[in-house]
Design a protein around this motif. Sequence first.
Motif, PDB file in Angstrom:
ATOM      1  N   TYR A  94      -5.398   1.120 -12.801  1.00  0.00           N
ATOM      2  CA  TYR A  94      -5.393   0.066 -11.795  1.00  0.00           C
ATOM      3  C   TYR A  94      -4.021  -0.607 -11.727  1.00  0.00           C
ATOM      4  N   ALA A  95      -3.487  -0.970 -12.882  1.00  0.00           N
ATOM      5  CA  ALA A  95      -2.197  -1.651 -12.925  1.00  0.00           C
ATOM      6  C   ALA A  95      -1.103  -0.777 -12.322  1.00  0.00           C
ATOM      7  N   ALA A  96      -1.154   0.512 -12.625  1.00  0.00           N
ATOM      8  CA  ALA A  96      -0.151   1.431 -12.087  1.00  0.00           C
ATOM      9  C   ALA A  96      -0.255   1.540 -10.572  1.00  0.00           C
ATOM     10  N   SER A  97      -1.472   1.532 -10.044  1.00  0.00           N
ATOM     11  CA  SER A  97      -1.656   1.721  -8.602  1.00  0.00           C
ATOM     12  C   SER A  97      -1.000   0.620  -7.789  1.00  0.00           C
ATOM     13  N   ASP A  98      -0.805  -0.544  -8.384  1.00  0.00           N
ATOM     14  CA  ASP A  98      -0.226  -1.673  -7.657  1.00  0.00           C
ATOM     15  C   ASP A  98       1.278  -1.535  -7.434  1.00  0.00           C
ATOM     16  N   VAL A  99       1.946  -0.633  -8.147  1.00  0.00           N
ATOM     17  CA  VAL A  99       3.392  -0.469  -7.962  1.00  0.00           C
ATOM     18  C   VAL A  99       3.794   0.897  -7.420  1.00  0.00           C
ATOM     19  N   LEU A 100       2.903   1.844  -7.446  1.00  0.00           N
ATOM     20  CA  LEU A 100       3.271   3.222  -7.090  1.00  0.00           C
ATOM     21  C   LEU A 100       3.650   3.391  -5.626  1.00  0.00           C
ATOM     22  N   HIS A 101       3.146   2.521  -4.744  1.00  0.00           N
ATOM     23  CA  HIS A 101       3.353   2.726  -3.310  1.00  0.00           C
ATOM     24  C   HIS A 101       4.216   1.653  -2.654  1.00  0.00           C
ATOM     25  N   LEU A 102       4.777   0.738  -3.437  1.00  0.00           N
ATOM     26  CA  LEU A 102       5.533  -0.365  -2.841  1.00  0.00           C
ATOM     27  C   LEU A 102       6.833   0.097  -2.180  1.00  0.00           C
ATOM     28  N   HIS A 103       7.463   1.127  -2.716  1.00  0.00           N
ATOM     29  CA  HIS A 103       8.671   1.645  -2.068  1.00  0.00           C
ATOM     30  C   HIS A 103       8.345   2.177  -0.671  1.00  0.00           C
ATOM     31  N   ALA A 104       7.271   2.924  -0.567  1.00  0.00           N
ATOM     32  CA  ALA A 104       6.877   3.477   0.735  1.00  0.00           C
ATOM     33  C   ALA A 104       6.470   2.370   1.699  1.00  0.00           C
ATOM     34  N   LEU A 105       5.784   1.344   1.179  1.00  0.00           N
ATOM     35  CA  LEU A 105       5.408   0.208   2.031  1.00  0.00           C
ATOM     36  C   LEU A 105       6.647  -0.519   2.534  1.00  0.00           C
ATOM     37  N   LYS A 106       7.616  -0.720   1.661  1.00  0.00           N
ATOM     38  CA  LYS A 106       8.851  -1.387   2.070  1.00  0.00           C
ATOM     39  C   LYS A 106       9.511  -0.631   3.218  1.00  0.00           C
ATOM     40  N   GLU A 107       9.556   0.667   3.127  1.00  0.00           N
ATOM     41  CA  GLU A 107      10.182   1.469   4.181  1.00  0.00           C
ATOM     42  C   GLU A 107       9.479   1.271   5.524  1.00  0.00           C
ATOM     43  N   LYS A 108       8.153   1.290   5.501  1.00  0.00           N
ATOM     44  CA  LYS A 108       7.379   1.093   6.734  1.00  0.00           C
ATOM     45  C   LYS A 108       7.581  -0.321   7.287  1.00  0.00           C
ATOM     46  N   LEU A 109       7.527  -1.304   6.403  1.00  0.00           N
ATOM     47  CA  LEU A 109       7.646  -2.696   6.833  1.00  0.00           C
ATOM     48  C   LEU A 109       9.056  -3.014   7.312  1.00  0.00           C
ATOM     49  N   ASP A 110      10.066  -2.430   6.678  1.00  0.00           N
ATOM     50  CA  ASP A 110      11.441  -2.639   7.135  1.00  0.00           C
ATOM     51  C   ASP A 110      11.610  -2.172   8.576  1.00  0.00           C
ATOM     52  N   ALA A 111      11.009  -1.027   8.896  1.00  0.00           N
ATOM     53  CA  ALA A 111      11.103  -0.505  10.267  1.00  0.00           C
ATOM     54  C   ALA A 111      10.426  -1.446  11.256  1.00  0.00           C
ATOM     55  N   MET A 112       9.280  -2.006  10.863  1.00  0.00           N
ATOM     56  CA  MET A 112       8.567  -2.933  11.746  1.00  0.00           C
ATOM     57  C   MET A 112       9.324  -4.243  11.899  1.00  0.00           C
ATOM     58  N   LEU A 113       9.902  -4.747  10.800  1.00  0.00           N
ATOM     59  CA  LEU A 113      10.688  -5.976  10.868  1.00  0.00           C
ATOM     60  C   LEU A 113      11.886  -5.797  11.799  1.00  0.00           C
ATOM     61  N   ALA A 114      12.561  -4.660  11.679  1.00  0.00           N
ATOM     62  CA  ALA A 114      13.710  -4.395  12.543  1.00  0.00           C
ATOM     63  C   ALA A 114      13.278  -4.294  13.997  1.00  0.00           C
ATOM     64  N   ARG A 115      12.182  -3.624  14.244  1.00  0.00           N
ATOM     65  CA  ARG A 115      11.671  -3.471  15.611  1.00  0.00           C
ATOM     66  C   ARG A 115      11.362  -4.811  16.253  1.00  0.00           C
ATOM     67  N   GLU A 116      10.824  -5.746  15.447  1.00  0.00           N
ATOM     68  CA  GLU A 116      10.443  -7.058  15.970  1.00  0.00           C
ATOM     69  C   GLU A 116      11.573  -8.085  15.875  1.00  0.00           C
ATOM     70  N   GLY A 117      12.735  -7.668  15.370  1.00  0.00           N
ATOM     71  CA  GLY A 117      13.872  -8.569  15.283  1.00  0.00           C
ATOM     72  C   GLY A 117      13.712  -9.656  14.229  1.00  0.00           C
ATOM     73  N   ARG A 118      13.030  -9.348  13.136  1.00  0.00           N
ATOM     74  CA  ARG A 118      12.750 -10.366  12.126  1.00  0.00           C
ATOM     75  C   ARG A 118      13.287 -10.015  10.734  1.00  0.00           C
TER      76      ARG A 118
END
Length: 204
Positions: free
Chosen positions: A149-173
Motif C-alpha cells: 500500500y505504501a509503495a503504491s502511493d509513490v509509484l505513479h506520481l511521476h506519471a501523474l505530474k507529467e499529465k497534470l503539467d500538460a493540463m496546467l500548461a493548456r489552461e495557462g496556470r
Amino acid sequence: MTNYLHKGDLPEGLDLGPVVAVDSETMGLIPHRDPLCVVQLSSGDGHAHLVQLNRKTYDAPRLKALLSDRKVLKIFHFARFDVAAFRQWLAVDTGPVYCTKIASKLCRTYTDRHGLKDVSRELLGIEISKQQQSSDWGADQLSEAQIDYAASDVLHLHALKEKLDAMLAREGRSALADACFAFLPVRAALDLAGWPETDIFAHS
C-alpha cells in the motif's frame, strides 16, 4: 516492481535522481501529535524505497539530506501534510516540492474529486487501493499489505505530474501552480504554529 524496506535511513550511496516521488505514513492526521513512522520514495522507475524510521531518535541523515536537497524536486500528493510532518519529526525543511493535489485542483476544475485514487483512475487508468490507509504504521513489523500500500502511493506520481503539467500548461496556470508549490512550506509551518484551519488572507 520491487519494494525495498530500509530500517532507520536510506542506504548509503542510493541515488534516486533529480525528481523523487515522496509520501509518508503516520499514526494519525495531526502532524504535531501523531508520530511519523514511514517515508516512501520512488525515482519513477517502478521501484519503491520505504524507510521505517526509528521513532526514538529519528536519526536519518541521508533521508533528511535528500528531503532538503534544493537540487532534487520532491513530488507529493497533498504535500502540505507530509512537509509539516517532516518539519515536526525530522526537523527538516523540505523543498523544492510539487503537489499533484494542488495541480489537480488548479486544472481539473470540472470535478471535486482530487484524491490520489480518483486522479490516478482518470488520468492514468490505474486503480489504487486504500484498504491499508488506516492501519498501525507504528508496528515493529510491517505487513506485506502495508508495504504494498505504501509503495503504491509513490509509484505513479511521476506519471501523474507529467499529465497534470500538460493540463496546467493548456489552461495557462503553470506559473500559478509553481507559486502555490513555493508557498507550501510556509503553509505547513502555519499548520504547526496553530493556524491549521484559518485562512490568514481572509477579510475576517
